[in-house]
Design an enzyme around this catalytic site. Sequence first.
Site: not given
Ligand SMILES: NC(=O)c1ccc[n+]([C@@H]2O[C@H](COP(=O)([O-])OP(=O)(O)OC[C@H]3O[C@@H](n4cnc5c(N)ncnc54)[C@H](O)[C@@H]3O)[C@@H](O)[C@H]2O)c1
Ligand SMILES: CC(C)=CCC[C@@H](C)[C@H]1CC[C@H]2C3=C(CC[C@]12C)[C@@]1(C)CC[C@H](O)[C@@](C)(C(=O)O)[C@@H]1CC3
Length: 344
Positions: A143, A147
């Site tokens: 993943y 990115k």
């Molecule tokens: N959640 C985190 O902690 C976190 C931290 C840093 C960065 N990000 C980034 O933020 C963004 C949003 O993350 P999120 O947590 O809201 O994820 P999420 O899974 O809730 O949302 C992702 C959305 O993208 C859509 N999607 C996936 N594949 C697709 C495709 N082929 N065509 C059109 N739509 C598509 C999904 O349907 C979904 O609605 C991502 O780019 C993720 O890498 C997330």
């Molecule tokens: C140790 C356990 C099982 C804890 C439960 C909580 C667990 C699920 C939870 C604790 C920390 C959290 C986490 C992510 C997913 C869920 C998870 C791992 C991700 C990887 C989502 C994608 C983002 O890109 C990214 C990399 C970011 O923000 O840089 C984050 C980094 C922080």
Amino acid sequence: MATRSRKGKKCTVIGGCGFLGRYIVERLLEEGYTVSVFDIAKTFEDDRVKFFVGDLCQEKDLAPAISDVQTVFHCASPPPSSDDRDLFYRVNFVGTKNIISACKKAGVQKLVLTSSASVVYEGTDIKNGTEDLPYAKKPMDYYTETKVLQEKEVLAANSPEENFFTVAIRPHGIFGPRDRQLVPILVDTARAGKTKFMIGNGENLVDFTYVVNVAHGHLLAAEHLHKDSPVCGKAFHITNDEPIPFWTFMSRILEGLNYPSPKMGLPYLLIYYLAAFLQLLCLLLKPIKEIKPTFTPMRVALAGTYHYYSCQRAKQLMGYKPVVPLDEGIKLTVKGYAHLQNNN
Ligand SMILES: NC(=O)c1ccc[n+]([C@@H]2O[C@H](COP(=O)([O-])OP(=O)(O)OC[C@H]3O[C@@H](n4cnc5c(N)ncnc54)[C@H](O)[C@@H]3O)[C@@H](O)[C@H]2O)c1
Ligand SMILES: CC(C)=CCC[C@@H](C)[C@H]1CC[C@H]2C3=C(CC[C@]12C)[C@@]1(C)CC[C@H](O)[C@@](C)(C(=O)O)[C@@H]1CC3
């Protein structure tokens, strides 16, 4: 000027039905933007929003959704917990190139990418890391690898001579109501009795960022993205600017939902190498049985190392500051997950 002002407040959020995407949509609506959403799955209704359902891997699907808009927000991604390498590559890399191509053909002026702070993370301590850190040579998982590819592509596409401006926002540890990855997985882990111990000594500071602050950072970036702006072609960390010990944050959520929180620590390296061995075992057993370990090497590293980032660049160049303090974000999140409360 008429064309630019007419398009000025029109935007499309790709991935707008996701956790972060929907908060970006809500923030844009509050600010008076005309909003379209492009997503592979429609997950909510809102009469103010024009929805386009499609796959960003198909450039032809994108065109109608970004026609006549000034700004595109790209926050789509497969879930990081997926183990489908091909899906990550197709959506995050090839799909992002589709978006860039479609934006240029449609005359879109601004592309705001949601990247991730993990693009510089290799599983070792990062304390107040700046955006000048090099990309991870050995990303912790696929993943993250995609990115990195995605961010490089978007920032390289910044082209003032073509009136096309790009920026990458790097959030870290986004949390809040409606999150699909952090709290639900944490609760499942607690319900499986796997949060009796913490990984490491519990002192490692990390960033967790309340989702409204991330949405705010995205709109600030879009508003500062124009010809001759220092924002163009750059990456920006967006955090709560309040690093907290990983297990203190986890305990706040667990106790808020009436689950026991871990009191004792297990040696980080022991758990890390156990997780690496388990990952290898699962890979070998995959043809026979699909097993998805809870404690992947990436998650163990995130749980046991320091990883917090400076958002000084966003403060200086975009006037960023968090709108929701961490403590308030935690309280709102616990409240938003009452349905996952421990009733035993
Ligand atoms: N959640 C985190 O902690 C976190 C931290 C840093 C960065 N990000 C980034 O933020 C963004 C949003 O993350 P999120 O947590 O809201 O994820 P999420 O899974 O809730 O949302 C992702 C959305 O993208 C859509 N999607 C996936 N594949 C697709 C495709 N082929 N065509 C059109 N739509 C598509 C999904 O349907 C979904 O609605 C991502 O780019 C993720 O890498 C997330
Ligand atoms: C140790 C356990 C099982 C804890 C439960 C909580 C667990 C699920 C939870 C604790 C920390 C959290 C986490 C992510 C997913 C869920 C998870 C791992 C991700 C990887 C989502 C994608 C983002 O890109 C990214 C990399 C970011 O923000 O840089 C984050 C980094 C922080």
